[in-house]
Structures are given as C-alpha cells and as structure tokens.
Design a protein around this motif. Structure first.
Motif, short mmCIF file in Angstrom:
data_model
loop_
_atom_site.label_atom_id
_atom_site.label_comp_id
_atom_site.label_asym_id
_atom_site.label_seq_id
_atom_site.Cartn_x
_atom_site.Cartn_y
_atom_site.Cartn_z
N ASN A 449 0.82 -1.14 0.07
CA ASN A 449 -0.13 0.04 -0.05
C ASN A 449 1.03 1.05 0.09
OD1 ASN A 449 -3.14 -1.06 0.77
ND2 ASN A 449 -1.50 -2.43 1.61
N ALA A 450 0.88 1.91 -1.02
CA ALA A 450 1.69 3.25 -1.14
C ALA A 450 1.48 4.26 -0.18
CB ALA A 450 1.43 4.00 -2.64
N ALA A 451 0.38 4.14 0.35
CA ALA A 451 0.06 5.28 1.67
C ALA A 451 0.89 4.62 3.02
CB ALA A 451 -1.35 5.01 1.87
N VAL A 452 1.06 3.47 3.20
CA VAL A 452 1.91 2.87 4.22
C VAL A 452 3.33 3.25 4.13
CG1 VAL A 452 2.81 0.92 5.39
CG2 VAL A 452 0.31 1.18 4.75
N VAL A 453 3.84 3.10 3.04
CA VAL A 453 5.31 3.50 2.60
C VAL A 453 5.48 5.13 2.75
CG1 VAL A 453 7.16 3.51 0.83
CG2 VAL A 453 5.57 1.53 1.15
N GLN A 454 4.58 5.83 2.39
CA GLN A 454 4.59 7.23 2.47
C GLN A 454 4.59 7.78 3.86
OE1 GLN A 454 4.67 9.77 -0.41
NE2 GLN A 454 5.04 11.13 1.26
N ALA A 455 3.48 7.09 4.67
CA ALA A 455 3.45 7.35 5.98
C ALA A 455 4.84 7.18 6.90
CB ALA A 455 2.27 6.87 6.59
N LEU A 456 5.37 6.13 6.58
CA LEU A 456 6.46 5.77 7.34
C LEU A 456 7.84 6.25 6.85
CD1 LEU A 456 5.60 1.92 7.72
CD2 LEU A 456 5.27 3.50 9.49
N TRP A 457 7.93 6.44 5.74
CA TRP A 457 9.23 6.79 5.30
C TRP A 457 9.17 8.21 4.30
CZ3 TRP A 457 8.28 1.69 4.70
CH2 TRP A 457 8.91 0.72 5.75
N GLY A 458 7.85 8.62 3.92
CA GLY A 458 7.85 9.89 3.19
C GLY A 458 8.31 9.56 1.62
N ALA A 459 8.13 8.22 1.33
CA ALA A 459 8.63 8.07 0.08
C ALA A 459 7.70 7.39 -0.87
CB ALA A 459 9.88 6.94 0.30
N GLN A 460 7.95 7.32 -2.15
CA GLN A 460 7.06 6.38 -3.23
C GLN A 460 7.91 5.49 -3.82
OE1 GLN A 460 5.45 9.80 -5.68
NE2 GLN A 460 3.86 9.80 -4.37
N THR A 461 7.32 4.51 -4.20
CA THR A 461 7.98 3.43 -4.92
C THR A 461 7.58 3.11 -6.10
OG1 THR A 461 6.89 1.53 -3.70
CG2 THR A 461 8.88 2.19 -2.71
N PRO A 462 8.17 2.56 -7.26
CA PRO A 462 7.72 2.39 -8.52
C PRO A 462 6.30 1.53 -8.59
CG PRO A 462 9.92 2.22 -8.60
CD PRO A 462 9.52 2.20 -7.11
N SER A 463 5.50 2.08 -9.47
CA SER A 463 4.23 1.21 -9.51
C SER A 463 4.28 0.12 -10.27
CB SER A 463 2.90 2.09 -10.13
OG SER A 463 3.42 2.19 -11.50
N LEU A 464 3.49 -1.07 -10.08
CA LEU A 464 3.52 -2.34 -10.84
C LEU A 464 3.42 -1.97 -12.25
CD1 LEU A 464 1.94 -4.97 -8.50
CD2 LEU A 464 4.46 -4.85 -9.39
N ASP A 465 2.43 -1.15 -12.57
CA ASP A 465 2.12 -0.61 -14.17
C ASP A 465 3.79 -0.16 -14.76
OD1 ASP A 465 -0.32 -1.47 -13.88
OD2 ASP A 465 -1.02 0.58 -13.74
N ASP A 466 4.62 0.70 -14.18
CA ASP A 466 5.48 0.88 -14.51
C ASP A 466 6.56 -0.17 -14.86
OD1 ASP A 466 4.75 3.55 -14.54
OD2 ASP A 466 5.71 4.01 -12.80
N VAL A 467 6.67 -1.06 -13.91
CA VAL A 467 7.24 -2.44 -14.06
C VAL A 467 6.97 -2.95 -15.21
CG1 VAL A 467 8.03 -4.40 -13.02
CG2 VAL A 467 7.80 -2.54 -11.59
#
Length: 483
Positions: A449-467
């Motif tokens: 869940n992108a919102a979890v990564v954002q809340a914990l580390w203030g970061a975004q990771t590549p989406s699966l669609d991009d992959v």
C-alpha cells in the motif's frame, strides 16, 4: 475464441521462468490482446488471495497473481489450479482450485496426478476459451525423468494444448548450452517437437561473444535461440522462492537511514510482500538468520510461516528469540505478520494437528488456537489511532489479505502487572504493546500500500504498471523472434 498457448519452460528451478512469463504477459497485453497466465501446479509458500468461481476466496501462487496483473486480467483460481505449500521437507498442504484439500494432502506425490488432472485441464480449457493468448509457466525442468510418468505441469500440459514452448536457461550460472541441449535431448521426440525456441536469461557481457554456440546448438536440435535477456537487477518484482539477495536492497544506492531485519526462518511464507521495502530510498533489508544480523537493525520483522511452531523452535536454536526480545526491550520496532504475529504471543495451542504446540516469545499477551479450517480473504481496512512508533499509520486506508489457520485472542490476565496494557486497535486483526513499539497483525500486504510507505518513510516506490511497461518494452528488444 481458442487461445494460442505460449509455454515457458526452464532447464532448472531459478532459471527465470516466472519473470519471462510475466514479461510475455505484459508484452501481449501491450499488443492489444486478451491474455491470461496459467501454471498447472506451483510449489510455493508465496500465495495471494483471489476470487473463486462461486464467489468465495481462494489461494494461488504469487507468480500467477502478478502475471495476471501484467496481463491486465483479474486474477482467479483457474490460473493456478494446484498449489503445493511446503510444511516440511517431505510434506505439503495441497490447495486445489483455491481451497486446502486434506485428502490430497495425505496422498503420496505420485498418487495425486489422476485426481487433479481433470481440474487442471478444465481450468486451462476455460482460460483458452476466453482469451487470445494464454502464457503458461512450467515448473522445475521438463526433463525430470523420474517424475515424467506423473507429470501434470510441464510437457503433459504442453501436449494437451499444443503449446509453443520456450526453454529458458540461466546463463549466469554457466553451462547454459549444455543445460539447453541436455534438457531437449532427454525429451521424447513428440515433446522435442514442441520446443520452438531457446532463451538465454541473466546474461552479463558482450552478446557477440556467444557465437558460434547458438548456431551450433540449432544445428544439433533444430531449435533457434530466440532471445538473450540481460541480467535484470532491481527489476521491481519479488525474487523467486528462497532467493534472499541483498543486492539492490539499500534504497537505490542512497545513504542508509533505516535497517530492517526480516527473520528468514526455514518455512518463511509470503516473503514477496516485502519487495517494496527493497525500493524505498535509504532503507536496507537484511534477511536475518543469526543474532548478529539483528544487532544493528532499527526494525525486526517476523514474517509469515507455513510451520509456525517448527520455525519458533528454529529461532530458539539460533538464539534469535533472545535477540528479538532484546531488540524490543530497548524500544525498537518489532512487527509480526500472520505466523510472526502468533510467535509474538505467549502460546500456540494446536488441538487438531494443524501446526503444533509451542511457547511464544512473550512480547504480546496473546494466545493462538489453530483451527482445522483456514481463513482466506481479502480485506479493505482503515487504521484507527495507534500508539508510539506506529502512530504515523493512523487514518491510512489499506487493501490487504489474510491466510491463516490460527485464531488469536488478547489475554489481559497474562499482562505482567504493567501500568499500561497491550491493546487491540483492530479487533481480531491488530495488536500493539503497552510501549507501542511491538505491533502484530494477520494482514499480509501492508507495504504494498503506497500510503503505508509514504506514512512511514515519506517515500514513493515504482508502481507495478511501470514495472510491467518496462518488461513489455524489453521483450520487444530482446526477442529476435516473436512467439
């Protein structure tokens, strides 16, 4: 419609079948075709929850789940009708059409073929009728001649649908041309005829140096080498089962601000859900098998397990129980997921022979009872107020899933006279310690869940669609012959 079937076989486990099949799913989707993945039998403790034809929830292997997303298809149990979940070296739980099957689990390996083949062909034929292309993944090697007479996943499937077969070899290991030739040579002639192309995977170096080997191999077999795929580091998908590789796990080369030690016990399950952590800038992931690998960590994660009691015993033998307790005692974060949650409690009680009885780590006042029936479902959740280290997650909306036999309860009578008690912010699903640093949940997929990564580390990771888009473009570049 009757789909064209493309089958990806390998000269060995780990050759890259799952990755190549996923790339082909993405490629055919990019060509405007209706695509579905299929793997008759998967052996993996990495599983996802998907819908069944009767509207219930069931399990399939993670590889087929991701292949379905790459194909733009809705994942369903027909894409992996038989899933074997290892519980010990000589025992697996058998999941047929998404549901654990005790009768099949009790049968010897060779005794299952006749019972499962009708469901396998029915699932495959249904997908063929609904799609333009079905991308089929094999298992291990098609030349496992000791298992040929009971095969339900490799050449028997290929012959059933007259698939155009690709044979993939990991050239990074060395001996790739011998692996390809030997595998082809061990197949009967009618099965050799289905092999339409060889694929060299994980190549590093100058491809011009491969000559004249591909031409020599084709002269011996009549099969062309149709692709040479470069080594793909940081490709964005989970690695295959049992692959614990620190390469790429330090936040894309940035300075490390957080080290997360994930305890890698023998029957670890759903390790694929931690792939997003490998892509967070400044986060380093360590697969921990010794106390020394936990000593400097900021977080410790106890992941899922297919044999929780046995893996707890392994942790004690390694001295990891004391290391995790010491980590929690100084206020550092400990997260337990599913089997890891159960380990955090006081006791595991098994009255039905599901998993085993064992004392827990005692970091949360919980007791888990194992039940015969397995809970399998997808969940939409909203996180309420949380304490301490996890407070940043308050208000986050989640899409997660559950796969567990255990049912866990908070036992206030087991609190050791603490002034502030552990509590249950999400009843039956989430528990947190009095201090707020120890957190346990039955939910898999938190970090997806992108919102979890954002809340914990203030970061975004590549989406699966991009992959998937990159993988589809790769097929265009790497394959000299389009299957």
């Amino acid at each position: 419609m009757t789909a064209r079937c493309i089958m990806v076989l390998g000269t060995s486990s780990g050759a890259g079948k799952s990755w190549v099949a996923t790339a082909l799913c993405a490629y055919y989707r990019s060509q405007g075709l209706k695509v579905a993945p299929f793997k008759a039998q998967n052996m993996s403790n990495n599983a996802r929850v998907v819908a069944t034809p009767d509207g219930q929830w069931g399990e399939i292997g993670t590889a087929q789940y991701l292949q379905a997303l790459a194909a733009g298809a809705v994942p369903d149990v027909r894409m992996n009708p038989l899933l074997l979940k290892p519980e010990a070296d000589t025992r697996s739980q058998v999941v047929l059409m998404g549901q654990a099957n005790a009768e099949l689990s009790a049968l010897p390996w060779r005794g299952r073929s006749l019972k499962v083949w009708p469901q396998i062909t029915q699932a495959l034929d249904a997908l063929r009728a609904e799609n333009d292309v079905v991308v089929i993944e094999g298992a291990g090697s098609p030349a496992e001649i000791n298992l040929h007479d009971s095969d339900v996943v490799n050449m028997r499937v290929a012959k059933h649908c007259q698939a155009h077969c690709l044979l993939v070899s990991d050239i990074d290991r060395g001996g790739a041309f011998a692996h390809l030739y030997g595998t082809w040579a061990l197949l009967p002639e009618d099965e050799q005829a289905l092999i339409q192309g060889f694929v060299l995977n994980k190549f590093r170096g100058d491809a011009a140096l491969l000559a004249p080997a591909p031409a020599m191999l084709e002269a011996k077999t009549g099969v062309p080498t149709v692709a040479c795929i470069p080594m793909q580091f940081d490709h964005g998908l989970p690695e295959e089962d049992g692959v614990f590789d620190d390469r790429g796990s330090t936040g894309a080369g940035q300075a490390v601000h957080t080290t997360i030690a994930i305890v890698a016990y023998p029957r670890i399950s759903n390790l694929d859900e931690f792939q997003p952590l490998l892509q967070v800038p400044g986060v380093r992931v360590v697969w921990a098998r010794s106390p020394a690998q936990i000593a400097g960590a900021d977080w410790v994660i106890l992941p899922g397990s297919k044999a929780t009691a046995s893996d707890l015993q392994w942790m004690r033998h390694q001295g990891l129980d004391a290391a995790v307790a010491a980590h929690a005692k100084v206020g550092k974060r400990v997260l337990g997921i599913c089997g890891g949650l159960q380990m955090l409690g006081e006791a595991l009680i098994d009255l039905h022979g599901v998993d085993g009885n064992e004392a827990g780590l005692g970091l949360l006042p919980l007791v888990t009872l194992f039940e015969r029936e397995k809970t399998v479902r997808r969940v939409s959740a909203h996180l309420p107020a949380l304490r301490g280290a996890w407070a940043a997650l308050q208000g986050v909306d989640l899409q997660v899933y559950e796969i567990h036999h255990g049912q866990t309860q908070l036992r206030a009578d087991m609190e050791a006279g603490q002034t502030q008690c552990a509590d249950e912010p999400v009843p039956g699903m989430v528990w947190q310690s009095a201090q707020g640093n120890v957190w346990g949940t039955y939910w898999h997929g938190l970090f997806e869940n992108a919102a979890v990564v954002q809340a914990l580390w203030g970061a975004q990771t590549p989406s699966l669609d991009d992959v998937f888009a990159r993988m589809a473009q790769g097929v265009e570049r790497w394959f000299t012959v389009k299957m």
